[in-house]
Design a protein around this motif. Structure first.
Motif, PDB file in Angstrom:
ATOM      1  N   ASP A 145      -6.163  -5.717  -3.223  1.00  0.00           N
ATOM      2  CA  ASP A 145      -6.292  -4.277  -3.269  1.00  0.00           C
ATOM      3  C   ASP A 145      -4.821  -3.821  -3.641  1.00  0.00           C
ATOM      4  OD1 ASP A 145      -6.621  -1.276  -3.032  1.00  0.00           O
ATOM      5  OD2 ASP A 145      -7.594  -1.508  -1.304  1.00  0.00           O
ATOM      6  N   THR A 147      -4.347  -0.396  -4.748  1.00  0.00           N
ATOM      7  CA  THR A 147      -4.560   1.076  -4.946  1.00  0.00           C
ATOM      8  C   THR A 147      -3.482   1.722  -4.537  1.00  0.00           C
ATOM      9  OG1 THR A 147      -6.952   0.886  -4.024  1.00  0.00           O
ATOM     10  CG2 THR A 147      -6.114   3.044  -4.080  1.00  0.00           C
ATOM     11  N   GLN A 167      -1.067   3.466  -7.337  1.00  0.00           N
ATOM     12  CA  GLN A 167      -1.287   4.772  -8.028  1.00  0.00           C
ATOM     13  C   GLN A 167      -0.137   5.554  -7.653  1.00  0.00           C
ATOM     14  OE1 GLN A 167      -5.326   5.924  -6.962  1.00  0.00           O
ATOM     15  NE2 GLN A 167      -6.210   4.056  -7.896  1.00  0.00           N
ATOM     16  N   LYS A 168       0.435   5.436  -6.464  1.00  0.00           N
ATOM     17  CA  LYS A 168       1.560   6.324  -6.000  1.00  0.00           C
ATOM     18  C   LYS A 168       2.952   5.911  -6.256  1.00  0.00           C
ATOM     19  CE  LYS A 168      -1.324   7.710  -2.161  1.00  0.00           C
ATOM     20  NZ  LYS A 168      -1.478   7.633  -0.609  1.00  0.00           N
ATOM     21  N   THR A 174      -8.630  -6.307 -10.725  1.00  0.00           N
ATOM     22  CA  THR A 174      -8.677  -4.959 -11.852  1.00  0.00           C
ATOM     23  C   THR A 174      -7.287  -4.664 -11.677  1.00  0.00           C
ATOM     24  OG1 THR A 174      -9.623  -3.082 -12.197  1.00  0.00           O
ATOM     25  CG2 THR A 174      -9.295  -3.366  -9.819  1.00  0.00           C
ATOM     26  N   LYS A 195      -6.774  -1.216 -12.888  1.00  0.00           N
ATOM     27  CA  LYS A 195      -7.064   0.161 -13.042  1.00  0.00           C
ATOM     28  C   LYS A 195      -5.981   0.845 -12.112  1.00  0.00           C
ATOM     29  CE  LYS A 195     -10.228   0.545  -9.066  1.00  0.00           C
ATOM     30  NZ  LYS A 195     -11.451   0.369  -8.688  1.00  0.00           N
ATOM     31  N   ASP A 196      -5.520   0.527 -11.143  1.00  0.00           N
ATOM     32  CA  ASP A 196      -4.550   1.171 -10.155  1.00  0.00           C
ATOM     33  C   ASP A 196      -3.051   1.143 -10.912  1.00  0.00           C
ATOM     34  OD1 ASP A 196      -6.189   1.619  -7.982  1.00  0.00           O
ATOM     35  OD2 ASP A 196      -6.455  -0.486  -7.619  1.00  0.00           O
ATOM     36  N   LEU A 197      -2.865   0.772 -11.886  1.00  0.00           N
ATOM     37  CA  LEU A 197      -1.549   0.732 -12.715  1.00  0.00           C
ATOM     38  C   LEU A 197      -1.538   1.832 -13.935  1.00  0.00           C
ATOM     39  CD1 LEU A 197      -0.828  -3.189 -12.902  1.00  0.00           C
ATOM     40  CD2 LEU A 197      -0.371  -1.326 -11.113  1.00  0.00           C
ATOM     41  N   ASN A 209      -1.522   4.786 -14.301  1.00  0.00           N
ATOM     42  CA  ASN A 209      -0.617   5.781 -14.371  1.00  0.00           C
ATOM     43  C   ASN A 209       0.979   5.434 -14.154  1.00  0.00           C
ATOM     44  OD1 ASN A 209      -2.501   8.058 -15.016  1.00  0.00           O
ATOM     45  ND2 ASN A 209      -3.369   7.488 -12.903  1.00  0.00           N
ATOM     46  N   CYS A 210       1.221   4.187 -14.121  1.00  0.00           N
ATOM     47  CA  CYS A 210       2.585   3.788 -13.942  1.00  0.00           C
ATOM     48  C   CYS A 210       3.343   3.808 -15.412  1.00  0.00           C
ATOM     49  CB  CYS A 210       2.683   2.297 -13.314  1.00  0.00           C
ATOM     50  SG  CYS A 210       1.706   2.169 -11.705  1.00  0.00           S
ATOM     51  N   HIS A 270      -6.840  -0.682 -19.091  1.00  0.00           N
ATOM     52  CA  HIS A 270      -5.953   0.217 -18.184  1.00  0.00           C
ATOM     53  C   HIS A 270      -4.511   0.264 -18.483  1.00  0.00           C
ATOM     54  CE1 HIS A 270      -9.752   0.640 -15.851  1.00  0.00           C
ATOM     55  NE2 HIS A 270      -9.728  -0.563 -15.728  1.00  0.00           N
TER      56      HIS A 270
END
Length: 184
Positions: A32, A34, A37-38, A54, A56-58, A60-61, A82
């Motif tokens: 995980d 997640t 994202q931060k 996945t 997907k959490d990357l 917005n990097c 993604h």
């Protein structure tokens, strides 16, 4: 196991998540991610040898330049979509994932991520691996001539130039061409 803020800050030596520039989480058995994202300012990320399925959490990097995700659990190349809006991504290591087995998969990766300059330690020029590039290599006394390799290097360097620098190259080519034609 989930990648946590504590792990990210400890490994990156950053004071907070927005200051993380480089992170090496190789072989942590992470599934995980997640928390990433931060981390909008991360530039280099090594997640190889984990249990990630996945990406997907990357998404917005936006500063991400290099991503290493070898030997994970990625089963579908659609996961790379993604990453398709990451303007700075130039290096991707993907070997060892079920989704990436042959040259057809490699071609698909380059379609999804056309800005890559390196895919699994192989340079990419105009959407083709350097090893696939159709340079003029000939054999002479059992050794390859430099011509093909020089041409490959020229194309790689041209990709790095801005418009002003390209104009200088074009000018030099015209000068060289006019000198060649006048001496012939």
């Amino acid at each position: 196991m989930a990648l946590t803020e504590e792990i990210v800050l400890t490994k990156s030596k950053a004071s907070n998540l927005s200051r993380v520039k480089s992170l090496n989480c190789w072989g942590l058995n992470v599934s995980d991610i997640t928390i990433l994202q931060k981390t909008p300012n991360i530039e280099v990320l090594n997640l190889s040898v984990n249990r990630i399925d996945t990406l997907k959490d990357l998404a917005n990097c936006k500063m991400l330049r290099e991503l290493y995700v070898r030997k994970n659990l990625l089963v579908d190349l659609k996961e790379l979509e993604h990453l398709s809006h990451l303007p700075n991504l130039r290096v991707l290591w993907l070997q060892g994932n079920t989704c990436y087995q042959n040259s057809t998969d490699r071609d698909r990766v380059l379609q999804i991520l056309p800005n890559l300059k390196k895919l699994d330690n192989t340079a990419v020029v105009h959407g083709k691996s350097i090893e696939e590039f159709d340079g003029k290599e000939t054999e002479q006394k059992g050794t390859k001539t430099r011509q093909g390799n020089v041409l490959k290097c020229v194309f790689l360097l041209l990709d790095e130039l801005d418009d002003e620098e390209l104009a200088l190259v074009e000018k030099r080519i015209k000068e060289k061409s006019s000198c060649s034609s006048s001496s012939a």
